[in-house]
Structure formats: structure tokens, C-alpha cells
Design a protein around this motif. Sequence first.
Motif, PDB file in Angstrom:
ATOM      1  N   ASN A  50      72.042  45.237 100.490  1.00 49.35           N
ATOM      2  CA  ASN A  50      73.277  44.939 101.209  1.00 49.35           C
ATOM      3  C   ASN A  50      74.356  44.654 100.178  1.00 49.35           C
ATOM      4  O   ASN A  50      74.057  44.263  99.040  1.00 49.35           O
ATOM      5  N   PRO A  51      75.643  44.842 100.529  1.00 47.55           N
ATOM      6  CA  PRO A  51      76.723  44.567  99.579  1.00 47.55           C
ATOM      7  C   PRO A  51      76.626  43.140  99.026  1.00 47.55           C
ATOM      8  O   PRO A  51      76.572  42.170  99.778  1.00 47.55           O
ATOM      9  N   GLY A  52      76.539  43.036  97.720  1.00 44.98           N
ATOM     10  CA  GLY A  52      76.459  41.735  97.073  1.00 44.98           C
ATOM     11  C   GLY A  52      75.059  41.145  97.037  1.00 44.98           C
ATOM     12  O   GLY A  52      74.829  40.104  96.406  1.00 44.98           O
ATOM     13  N   ASP A  53      74.115  41.784  97.736  1.00 48.32           N
ATOM     14  CA  ASP A  53      72.734  41.298  97.760  1.00 48.32           C
ATOM     15  C   ASP A  53      71.933  42.076  96.722  1.00 48.32           C
ATOM     16  O   ASP A  53      71.327  43.097  97.016  1.00 48.32           O
ATOM     17  N   HIS A  54      71.941  41.599  95.484  1.00 49.43           N
ATOM     18  CA  HIS A  54      71.326  42.330  94.385  1.00 49.43           C
ATOM     19  C   HIS A  54      69.827  42.068  94.324  1.00 49.43           C
ATOM     20  O   HIS A  54      69.363  40.944  94.549  1.00 49.43           O
ATOM     21  N   LEU A  55      69.089  43.103  93.973  1.00 48.85           N
ATOM     22  CA  LEU A  55      67.635  43.006  93.858  1.00 48.85           C
ATOM     23  C   LEU A  55      67.258  42.081  92.697  1.00 48.85           C
ATOM     24  O   LEU A  55      67.822  42.171  91.608  1.00 48.85           O
ATOM     25  N   VAL A  56      66.301  41.162  92.942  1.00 51.22           N
ATOM     26  CA  VAL A  56      65.799  40.299  91.878  1.00 51.22           C
ATOM     27  C   VAL A  56      64.974  41.155  90.919  1.00 51.22           C
ATOM     28  O   VAL A  56      64.072  41.890  91.336  1.00 51.22           O
ATOM     29  N   TYR A  57      65.302  41.067  89.635  1.00 49.21           N
ATOM     30  CA  TYR A  57      64.667  41.949  88.642  1.00 49.21           C
ATOM     31  C   TYR A  57      63.147  41.782  88.629  1.00 49.21           C
ATOM     32  O   TYR A  57      62.407  42.770  88.563  1.00 49.21           O
ATOM     33  N   ASP A  58      62.667  40.563  88.706  1.00 44.81           N
ATOM     34  CA  ASP A  58      61.217  40.329  88.664  1.00 44.81           C
ATOM     35  C   ASP A  58      60.504  40.866  89.909  1.00 44.81           C
ATOM     36  O   ASP A  58      59.283  40.990  89.918  1.00 44.81           O
ATOM     37  N   GLU A  59      61.284  41.164  90.951  1.00 45.85           N
ATOM     38  CA  GLU A  59      60.704  41.692  92.183  1.00 45.85           C
ATOM     39  C   GLU A  59      60.945  43.201  92.326  1.00 45.85           C
ATOM     40  O   GLU A  59      60.751  43.771  93.407  1.00 45.85           O
ATOM     41  N   ARG A  60      61.374  43.828  91.257  1.00 44.90           N
ATOM     42  CA  ARG A  60      61.651  45.265  91.301  1.00 44.90           C
ATOM     43  C   ARG A  60      60.388  46.045  91.675  1.00 44.90           C
ATOM     44  O   ARG A  60      59.280  45.642  91.320  1.00 44.90           O
ATOM     45  N   PRO A  61      60.533  47.150  92.394  1.00 46.56           N
ATOM     46  CA  PRO A  61      59.362  47.921  92.850  1.00 46.56           C
ATOM     47  C   PRO A  61      58.645  48.630  91.697  1.00 46.56           C
ATOM     48  O   PRO A  61      59.178  48.762  90.592  1.00 46.56           O
ATOM     49  N   ASP A  62      57.452  49.119  91.983  1.00 44.59           N
ATOM     50  CA  ASP A  62      56.632  49.758  90.959  1.00 44.59           C
ATOM     51  C   ASP A  62      57.305  50.994  90.365  1.00 44.59           C
ATOM     52  O   ASP A  62      57.189  51.257  89.171  1.00 44.59           O
ATOM     53  N   TRP A  63      57.990  51.795  91.220  1.00 45.65           N
ATOM     54  CA  TRP A  63      58.604  53.003  90.690  1.00 45.65           C
ATOM     55  C   TRP A  63      59.628  52.656  89.605  1.00 45.65           C
ATOM     56  O   TRP A  63      59.770  53.390  88.618  1.00 45.65           O
ATOM     57  N   PHE A  64      60.339  51.543  89.773  1.00 43.63           N
ATOM     58  CA  PHE A  64      61.337  51.098  88.807  1.00 43.63           C
ATOM     59  C   PHE A  64      60.649  50.774  87.479  1.00 43.63           C
ATOM     60  O   PHE A  64      61.085  51.206  86.398  1.00 43.63           O
ATOM     61  N   LYS A  65      59.543  50.026  87.553  1.00 50.61           N
ATOM     62  CA  LYS A  65      58.798  49.662  86.339  1.00 50.61           C
ATOM     63  C   LYS A  65      58.252  50.912  85.640  1.00 50.61           C
ATOM     64  O   LYS A  65      58.304  51.024  84.412  1.00 50.61           O
ATOM     65  N   ASN A  69      72.950  37.210  83.137  1.00 52.37           N
ATOM     66  CA  ASN A  69      71.785  36.315  83.057  1.00 52.37           C
ATOM     67  C   ASN A  69      71.434  35.642  84.389  1.00 52.37           C
ATOM     68  O   ASN A  69      71.022  34.487  84.417  1.00 52.37           O
ATOM     69  N   ASP A  70      71.617  36.368  85.492  1.00 43.42           N
ATOM     70  CA  ASP A  70      71.258  35.782  86.790  1.00 43.42           C
ATOM     71  C   ASP A  70      69.922  36.297  87.310  1.00 43.42           C
ATOM     72  O   ASP A  70      69.486  35.917  88.401  1.00 43.42           O
ATOM     73  N   GLY A  71      69.277  37.184  86.541  1.00 41.64           N
ATOM     74  CA  GLY A  71      67.970  37.695  86.942  1.00 41.64           C
ATOM     75  C   GLY A  71      68.014  38.702  88.070  1.00 41.64           C
ATOM     76  O   GLY A  71      66.974  39.046  88.631  1.00 41.64           O
ATOM     77  N   ARG A  72      69.195  39.178  88.412  1.00 44.70           N
ATOM     78  CA  ARG A  72      69.344  40.158  89.483  1.00 44.70           C
ATOM     79  C   ARG A  72      69.959  41.452  88.947  1.00 44.70           C
ATOM     80  O   ARG A  72      70.680  41.434  87.948  1.00 44.70           O
ATOM     81  N   ILE A  73      69.682  42.551  89.642  1.00 41.86           N
ATOM     82  CA  ILE A  73      70.176  43.864  89.207  1.00 41.86           C
ATOM     83  C   ILE A  73      71.484  44.160  89.923  1.00 41.86           C
ATOM     84  O   ILE A  73      71.510  44.343  91.140  1.00 41.86           O
ATOM     85  N   GLN A  74      72.554  44.185  89.155  1.00 43.32           N
ATOM     86  CA  GLN A  74      73.871  44.464  89.732  1.00 43.32           C
ATOM     87  C   GLN A  74      74.285  45.883  89.376  1.00 43.32           C
ATOM     88  O   GLN A  74      74.331  46.253  88.215  1.00 43.32           O
ATOM     89  N   MET A  75      74.585  46.670  90.412  1.00 47.68           N
ATOM     90  CA  MET A  75      74.984  48.065  90.222  1.00 47.68           C
ATOM     91  C   MET A  75      76.453  48.200  90.582  1.00 47.68           C
ATOM     92  O   MET A  75      76.886  47.752  91.648  1.00 47.68           O
TER      93      MET A  75
END
Length: 576
Positions: free
Chosen positions: A314-329, A344-350
Amino acid sequence: MDLKTVTYLIVGATFLLYIGIAIWSRASSTKDFYIAGGGVHPVANGMATAADWMSAASFISMAGLIAFMGYGGSVFLMGWTGGYVLLAMLLAPYLRKFGKFTVPEFIGERYYSNAARIVAVLCLIIISVTYVIGQMKGVGVAFSRFLEVSYGTGLMVGMLIVFIYAVLGGMKGITYTQIAQYCVLIFAYTIPAIFISLTLTGNPIPQLGLGDTMTGTNTYLLDKLDQVVTELGFAEYTTEKRLSTLNMFAYTMSLMIGTAGLPHVIIRFFTVPKVKDARSSAGWALVFIAILYTTAPAVAGMARLNLIETIEPNPGDHLVYDERPDWFKNWETTGLLKFEDKNNDGRIQMSADTTDNEMVKIDRDIMVLANPEIAQLPNWVIALVAAGGLAAALSTAAGLLLAISSAISHDLIKGVFIPDINEKAELLASRIAMAVAIGLAGYLGYNPPDFAAGTVALAFGLAASSLFPALMMGIFSKNINKQGAIAGMIAGITVTLLYVFQHKGIMFVQSTSFLGDMKANWFLGIEPNAFGFVGAIINFTVAAIVTRMTGKPPVEVQELVEYIRVPSGVSRAQDH
């Protein structure tokens, strides 16, 4: 069964199939090696032509570029498809009627000059080597992810497979291998597209799903895509041009006439028995090509939407990096996807703003391969896509390498330097030239200068500025002489190469700001990858001026042009 095991099984099975075909169809003569004996059925040749032409750029990279360029990426669809129609209607039947093995051979005889033949060989080598780099990039990308080996190891494996079936079988082995590769790549491309279209829109036909409403809503998929990209600061997906209208026109024309001048595609029409078979195989090839090319926009749009909604639910709702899906890893380990936590907020901002964007690298060439993983499709589908990407890259690489080896062995060694060489020695020279070309392609592919489609676009521009005008004038003008043709080819390819390297156009840059800085020095705002169209105009102009200054070609050459153009049965002309 885990993905790696399934991928090894499916890719391994296809490789065994290719090698088996190569052994079964091993070339025993130069005619087998150069034109598959000249007896390939039109439908089979159409399928092989489609595989030869639909390279890693078409399978892996084109949809990836459209996914990020949006409307501006349509230059690839219009240019490559339109160019094939141009080739099928204006060049292929006449060249087949001429009845020779290679493009330089036609140019050498039409312009009654070994010098013209040598210049054509040099142009062909420059074009084909540039083109094959893109295929090697595709092989490396596919291997590095799905077989979990390094990019370099993937290249080595790909080179070995091509070496076995191309050097052993020549055009005969390549033709029947490409038929198998077409079947693999088209199933690999369409099956995931059907799955994803069903998931997003409920429509099993991807071409229709792209213009359909999202499942459970009244929102059209393209409207949703426009919304999510603009919320991140990007331009609208459905309206964004590639720099300017003039640049898009030049880019499209460069790809179009470049397609019609590609030597590895043209020689496919020498493999059928008669001129009418060349026309028929051209029509079949267009049908087979259209299946993938009409699916590509759907794959591109759906891949972009899935990517963004995974990272930015959602707009402004960035994915938490540590919770990124397997395909990303998985793709991070290849180095083709890279995240940098700038705040340094631990979230992926695009974001479209490069200062805020934390997805600092998304290689366009991964989009088609990653799309089934992002959509969480079954492992066998993901493995099939890997096999399809490899099939597309290897099929075109083999055709290009054959064009290079034929130019060296048939056009230079036999045609110019050692005319009385026997067939056995010529066949050996062809195989040695092929092996050397494979080694060179692998070396250059290890450090590719661009995305697969970007490098291929450069190759098309070089073909547009050098061989296409010489072929067109050779068929449709009785007056162009050898001096004009030679001067035109040299002028066209030289100006294009100088423009490319002067403006660093060999890099298909991603940064909008950097594009703006470079554009200030571009001729009429035309980017270097699109400059082949201008090079072609220069080629035509120089050839006409030099011919006017040096006189018409001999009468027998003018009669040859008449013979090529008159349909068989109308006059004394008969099919070879």
C-alpha cells in the motif's frame, strides 16, 4: 521436490534433447553445414526461424524493458515485428532466388567485387558479435539464478552446449535443434502468463487479461498499474514516451530495418527448396513469432504490478526487509537485485527519486524469470521458464555463430583467399571458425556492456546502417555500383559506431537525470541505440552520390538484378 532439483531435471532434459538432435543431424557436407542441405520443410523452417530470431532479448529482456519503460518500450514490439514483415516481403524471396549460401556472397556477386564481399563480412562479424553478447548475458542470468552457479560458470555451460550442437551439426543440426527450442521457449513463455493472467484478472488469455478488470473489482489492470507507479513518483505506464516522439520513431525504424538486415535470419531462407517455400516459411515464422510478441506486453505489465505490490503493498506501507519473500533473497544472491537501507528503518522504500529509492538495482533482465516466483507459481513452471530462457538464448547464439563461421570460411577463405579449397577442408575451416567465434562470444559475454535487449538494439542499429541498404539497393536498384555500395556500407557503420562510442550509447542507462545530461549532446535528441536509422540514411545517400560520380555497373549485373526481381515462370527466370 525443491526448485533446484526440478530445474536441473527440466533443463538437463532439454540439453540432452539438443545434443541428441545434433548427433542425429550431423552435417556431412558444406551444403548441410551452411543451409541444412536446402530441403527443410517451410513449416519446420518457419519454426526454426522464429527460434533463431526470438533471442534472449525477446524472451528475457524485452518484457523486462517494457515493464519499466511502459509505452516507450513499444518500440521493441513495433520495430522487431515490423522488421520481420519487411524482411519477409522485400528481401527473403529475392535472396533465396539468388541461390547462394550467405549475405556477403550475394553482396560480392551483386556488386561484382571481392572488396564489397570483404566489407560485408566485416560488417557481419561486428553485427553478429555484438548481438551474441546479449545472448551470452541471457544464458548467464538464467544459470546464475536457477542452477545456483556463478554467472561465469553459466556462460561456460552455455558455450559448451552450443559448441556441441552447432559445431557438429552446422545449419542442419541448428535447424532441427531450433525447432525443439521453439517448442520449449513458447511453452515456457505462455504457460506462466496464463497462470498469472488467471490470478490477476480471471482471464486465461494474457493478451486479453492485460485489458481486463482485476479479479473481484471494477478496476482495469492497466489503470491499477498507472495508479501504483504514479504513487511512487514514476510517469504513467501507459503514456510515457521513450524521450521524444522523434527518438521513438528513429528507434522503431532502426530496429525495423535492422531486423531486415540481420544475416543470421536471412540465411534461414536459403534452407528451403524453392522460392515459394521461402515465402511460405516467412509466413509461418510470423505466426510463431506473434504468439510470443502478443504475450510480451501482458507479461511486462503484470510483472511490474506484481513487483511493486510485493514491495509496496500500500502507499507508504513499505515491506520489512527481514520479512522479504524467498524470491527476493534468491535474486539478491545473484547480484542482479540489490537493496540499500538509506534511512536505516529496516524497510524497503521504492521511489522514482533516486536519492530516496532503496531498490538501487533491479536488473531488467530478471523480470520475466522472476515473475513466476513473485506470483508463487509451482516449481515446475519456474523451472520451465528457466529452460525457455536458455532455449531462446542458445538458439539465436547458434544462428549468429553459424553466420560468423560461414562468413569466415565460405566468404573469406573460399570466396577470396583460397578459391580452390576442397569441401572437406572448407568444412573443417567452418568448424574451427565456429569454435573460435564461440570462445570470443563467451569472453565478451562475461562483461556485457548492457542489458540483453540494449546490446541487441545496438546490433540491430549496426545492421540497419550497413547491410540493409546494400541488400535493398542490390535488389531494387540496377544502377548502384560496387564503389557506391562499398562507400555506403563503410560510411553507415562507421558513423553509427562513432556516434555510439562518442556518446557512450553502448550503455542503456537507467538514470533519468543522466539521460537528460547525455541528451543535450545527441543529434536531434536521438539516443545512440536508435542511431542506426540515421546511419542507414547516410549509407543510402553516400552510395547514391558515389555511384553518380563513378558510373553504372556492367550490363550483366543490371540483368542479374532484373532476373532476381522477376517472378519465376513469368520469364526465363526459374528457381535455383
